[in-house]
Design a protein around this motif. Structure first.
Motif, PDB file in Angstrom:
ATOM      1  N   ALA A  45      -0.317  -1.634   5.465  1.00 30.50           N
ATOM      2  CA  ALA A  45      -0.352  -2.896   5.936  1.00 30.50           C
ATOM      3  C   ALA A  45      -1.632  -3.672   4.993  1.00 30.50           C
ATOM      4  O   ALA A  45      -1.355  -4.821   4.514  1.00 30.50           O
ATOM      5  CB  ALA A  45      -0.574  -3.237   7.006  1.00 30.50           C
ATOM      6  N   VAL A  46      -2.710  -2.921   4.828  1.00 33.71           N
ATOM      7  CA  VAL A  46      -3.998  -3.489   4.372  1.00 33.71           C
ATOM      8  C   VAL A  46      -3.466  -3.578   2.855  1.00 33.71           C
ATOM      9  O   VAL A  46      -3.831  -4.556   1.983  1.00 33.71           O
ATOM     10  CB  VAL A  46      -5.033  -2.415   4.324  1.00 33.71           C
ATOM     11  CG1 VAL A  46      -6.108  -2.937   3.614  1.00 33.71           C
ATOM     12  CG2 VAL A  46      -5.350  -2.814   6.059  1.00 33.71           C
ATOM     13  N   ALA A  47      -2.851  -2.575   2.325  1.00 30.20           N
ATOM     14  CA  ALA A  47      -2.300  -2.520   0.877  1.00 30.20           C
ATOM     15  C   ALA A  47      -1.258  -3.832   0.350  1.00 30.20           C
ATOM     16  O   ALA A  47      -1.637  -4.163  -0.481  1.00 30.20           O
ATOM     17  CB  ALA A  47      -1.501  -1.355   0.391  1.00 30.20           C
ATOM     18  N   PHE A  48      -0.630  -4.193   1.425  1.00 30.91           N
ATOM     19  CA  PHE A  48       0.438  -5.247   1.313  1.00 30.91           C
ATOM     20  C   PHE A  48      -0.618  -6.860   1.484  1.00 30.91           C
ATOM     21  O   PHE A  48      -0.003  -7.728   1.350  1.00 30.91           O
ATOM     22  CB  PHE A  48       1.312  -5.414   2.479  1.00 30.91           C
ATOM     23  CG  PHE A  48       2.266  -4.335   2.436  1.00 30.91           C
ATOM     24  CD1 PHE A  48       2.640  -3.691   1.213  1.00 30.91           C
ATOM     25  CD2 PHE A  48       3.323  -4.028   3.545  1.00 30.91           C
ATOM     26  CE1 PHE A  48       3.540  -2.507   1.013  1.00 30.91           C
ATOM     27  CE2 PHE A  48       4.057  -3.118   3.480  1.00 30.91           C
ATOM     28  CZ  PHE A  48       4.154  -2.330   1.965  1.00 30.91           C
ATOM     29  N   GLY A  49      -1.836  -6.480   1.760  1.00 29.91           N
ATOM     30  CA  GLY A  49      -2.518  -7.842   1.877  1.00 29.91           C
ATOM     31  C   GLY A  49      -2.919  -8.064   3.329  1.00 29.91           C
ATOM     32  O   GLY A  49      -3.115  -9.419   3.846  1.00 29.91           O
TER      33      GLY A  49
END
Length: 236
Positions: free
Chosen positions: A120-124
């Protein structure tokens, strides 16, 4: 020529002390067992961020595992860490670099528990730092019963990749987390718990980029193995 896709599996890490007098890597066997049963060839990935892109040149899919630690709130604009937050910077640095490299190369990624939160963090996206403080009336997401048993059910969003994989609108899952996804960034939410806590995310813009908050490697629900099968097949 390989007949099984090569699946990179991220490891947990512990400092010196306890089991070993030196720093050590470890991971439950059922992660590897689930990949093998689904037709993959799992390999363990040590925490070397500078080598993340090189690993992604070699592997066909990336499995980001869970563990008793949290993604640093500084990586997603979450402010100071909650007192219950435990950080493993070396692990997170590598996993985030590897996940971003996998997404850039459009190689399949499966994130499990903390791996979903990192995805999720990689997705922003953003995270909930401590569910009991932020979700009124929350379920016991750190379930009191054994992890080999269900903790609660999840509702799966129709029309999503996850829905196509499991073929059912509901699943029984185990639950071992105090954090959760708050927003999925450029991804979409595909599963929620009865209290509204996000239990699954995915990104339609990638060949296979899926995260689940539970641990399908335990096969609590009969549909859990299909998640690994779909991931390994996408990695061929």
């Amino acid at each position: 020529m390989r007949t099984r896709p090569l699946i990179g599996v991220t490891l947990d890490s512990e400092p010196a002390g306890g089991w070993s007098k030196l720093p050590w890597y470890a991971l439950r066997q059922n992660y590897f067992d689930a990949v093998i049963a689904a037709g993959g060839l799992p390999v363990a990935l040590p925490h070397e961020p500078a080598l993340a892109a090189a690993y992604l040149d070699e592997i066909d899919g990336l499995l980001v595992t869970g563990g008793a630690f949290d993604v640093d709130p500084a990586l997603w604009g979450g402010g100071a860490p909650h007192p219950k937050v435990t950080l493993k910077p070396g692990r997170t640095d590598f996993e985030l670099a590897a996940t971003r490299a996998a997404l850039a190369k459009d190689k399949p990624v499966l994130g499990i528990c903390g791996g979903q939160q990192l995805l999720a963090v990689a997705f922003g996206g953003t995270l909930i730092q401590h569910i009991p403080d932020e979700v009124p009336g929350a379920l016991a997401h750190e379930q009191p019963n054994p992890r080999t048993e269900p903790g609660h059910e999840v509702a799966i969003t129709a029309g999503t990749l996850l829905a196509r994989i499991v073929g059912n609108p509901r699943m029984a899952v185990n639950s071992a987390h105090h954090q959760a996804v708050a927003t999925a960034g450029s991804g979409v939410i595909n599963a929620v718990a009865p209290d509204g806590v996000v239990e699954g995310i995915e990104h339609p813009g990638h060949r296979f980029a899926l995260g689940v908050q539970w641990h399908p490697e335990y096969a609590i629900d009969p549909r859990d193995p299909s998640i690994f099968t779909a991931f390994v097949e996408a990695s061929r």
